[in-house]
Design an enzyme around this catalytic site. Structure first.
Site, PDB file in Angstrom:
ATOM      1  N   GLU A 140       0.827  -1.217   0.000  1.00  0.00           N
ATOM      2  CA  GLU A 140       0.000   0.000   0.000  1.00  0.00           C
ATOM      3  C   GLU A 140       0.857   1.261   0.000  1.00  0.00           C
ATOM      4  O   GLU A 140       0.526   2.245  -0.654  1.00  0.00           O
ATOM      5  CB  GLU A 140      -0.958   0.017   1.195  1.00  0.00           C
ATOM      6  CG  GLU A 140      -2.113  -0.973   1.060  1.00  0.00           C
ATOM      7  CD  GLU A 140      -3.003  -0.714  -0.163  1.00  0.00           C
ATOM      8  OE1 GLU A 140      -2.988   0.396  -0.714  1.00  0.00           O
ATOM      9  OE2 GLU A 140      -3.690  -1.664  -0.581  1.00  0.00           O
TER      10      GLU A 140
ATOM     11  N   TYR B 259      -5.864   6.181   5.234  1.00  0.00           N
ATOM     12  CA  TYR B 259      -5.970   5.255   4.096  1.00  0.00           C
ATOM     13  C   TYR B 259      -5.216   3.951   4.370  1.00  0.00           C
ATOM     14  O   TYR B 259      -5.776   2.859   4.265  1.00  0.00           O
ATOM     15  CB  TYR B 259      -5.455   5.903   2.798  1.00  0.00           C
ATOM     16  CG  TYR B 259      -5.346   4.856   1.720  1.00  0.00           C
ATOM     17  CD1 TYR B 259      -6.496   4.354   1.123  1.00  0.00           C
ATOM     18  CD2 TYR B 259      -4.117   4.283   1.384  1.00  0.00           C
ATOM     19  CE1 TYR B 259      -6.429   3.329   0.191  1.00  0.00           C
ATOM     20  CE2 TYR B 259      -4.042   3.257   0.457  1.00  0.00           C
ATOM     21  CZ  TYR B 259      -5.201   2.787  -0.134  1.00  0.00           C
ATOM     22  OH  TYR B 259      -5.129   1.762  -1.026  1.00  0.00           O
TER      23      TYR B 259
ATOM     24  N   ASP C  98      -8.926   6.382  -0.854  1.00  0.00           N
ATOM     25  CA  ASP C  98      -7.821   6.989  -1.613  1.00  0.00           C
ATOM     26  C   ASP C  98      -8.401   7.716  -2.835  1.00  0.00           C
ATOM     27  O   ASP C  98      -9.631   7.850  -2.963  1.00  0.00           O
ATOM     28  CB  ASP C  98      -6.793   5.923  -2.022  1.00  0.00           C
ATOM     29  CG  ASP C  98      -7.336   4.959  -3.070  1.00  0.00           C
ATOM     30  OD1 ASP C  98      -8.556   4.987  -3.349  1.00  0.00           O
ATOM     31  OD2 ASP C  98      -6.539   4.182  -3.632  1.00  0.00           O
TER      32      ASP C  98
END
Ligand code: SF4
Length: 352
Positions: A38, A121, A139
């Site tokens: 991520e 996020y 996001d």
């Protein structure tokens, strides 16, 4: 009236079951893998991340390895991805996880948020994908998809808009598949509801529920304020060779590319003669100067417009150079040890 995202859930999950791309961190969604991927995905496309991800995981397979690795090696593993503070923060977080959670990434949204470099996020992605905790992960992809579904003209760069969407999604999270739900929105944004150009609405599982599609407003959404123009900085980049080695310079610990090694540079785009003058002032006795051409690098707020020279030095005043944090490094060391930011890649590539 607020859009009811709940009606989209079954269509998105069903679509995700058949259309999700097979990715290394999806095949085996260990918390550590989800976290690393991520952070990498915040700066690069999925296809490019795969190679970086495999290399990183092979070198640093778990939180303990990340916590212990020396900084030079860590930055070298991150080379090419940019935003080096992100990987420095990852190491700080890994150290905290070792000290406070015995090496286990916490299965708790608030504790995740408390780790260096982890915002809403990333915390949402790790919590939902690795631990099935029902929290959203909002996001840019998710903002674009949801605002189009709702035909909303909210400015998606505003924190208040992100927070409101987070709450709306939190209220309708499918409790049995939160990770898949978050990923279905991200995946739809990445592969169908595209950011640039026209989205592929005829392939979209929620076309019949999409208000922007019905009202023909897709291309007007999402709304973002016009960005300020970037500042342009002109530079002369120097590939200084002395006794088969090249000079590298350590940048200041603050500001752009903080604390990273770089090729030495001068603050203007200089001609060969002007460059030779400045080199003399730096204690470099010039044997030969060869142009390496022009290059441009774009950062978020600044653009570097560069010209480069290969400088063969007859003599270098090393004592003056050491004071200013210069070192000499061989080509092998530059390839394997020192991490040089992408901004210099046009010139690093030309090392003979
Ligand atoms: Fe995006 Fe088109 Fe799907 Fe609406 S119908 S969510 S605009 S891809």
């Amino acid at each position: 009236m607020a859009y009811n995202y709940e009606v989209t859930v079954p269509f998105l999950l069903d679509w995700f079951d058949y259309n999700a791309r097979i990715l290394p961190w999806r095949e085996n969604p260990k918390p550590y893998y989800v976290w690393i991927s991520e952070i990498m995905l915040q700066q690069t496309r999925v296809e490019a991340v795969k190679g970086y991800f495999d290399r990183f995981i092979e070198a640093l397979p778990d939180v303990e390895a990340l916590a212990k690795v020396d900084e030079e090696r860590l930055l070298k593993l991150w080379e090419g991805l940019g935003y080096y503070n992100r990987v420095r923060n990852m190491q700080k977080a890994a150290i905290k996880i070792m000290e406070e959670y015995r090496g286990e990434i916490p299965a708790d949204y608030k504790k995740l948020l408390d780790l260096p470099g982890i915002g809403t996020y990333t915390a949402g992605a790790v919590a939902s994908i690795a631990y099935q905790i029902p929290v959203p992960a909002v996001d840019g992809n998710v903002l674009r998809v949801t605002k189009r579904m709702a035909c909303s003209f909210d400015d998606i760069t505003k924190d208040s808009v992100k927070k409101e969407l987070w709450q709306e999604l939190y209220d309708i999270m499918p409790q049995d598949r939160p990770g898949d739900f978050n990923q279905s929105l991200m995946e739809l944004g990445a592969t169908v509801c595209l950011p640039n150009g026209k989205p592929l609405c005829d392939k979209c599982p929620v076309m019949h529920l999409c208000k922007a599609f019905k009202e023909d407003k897709i291309m007007q959404i999402p709304v973002k304020p016009v960005k300020k123009e970037r500042r342009i900085e002109e530079r002369t980049i120097l590939l200084i060779e002395y006794q088969d080695k090249f000079t590298l310079h350590k940048r200041l610990e603050r500001g752009l590319l903080a604390g990273l090694w770089e090729l030495p540079s001068l603050d203007a785009r200089l001609r060969p003669g002007e460059t030779a003058e400045r080199l003399k002032e730096m204690g470099v006795e010039l044997a030969e100067i060869t142009p390496l051409g022009e290059a441009k690098h774009i950062f978020s707020h600044v653009e570097w417009h560069m010209v480069g020279y290969h400088v063969r030095a007859g003599r270098l005043d090393l004592s003056r150079m050491e004071e200013k944090k210069f070192i000499l490094a061989g080509k092998d060391e530059i390839d394997e040890k020192y991490s040089i930011p992408n901004a210099f890649s046009s010139y690093i590539k030309q090392i003979p």
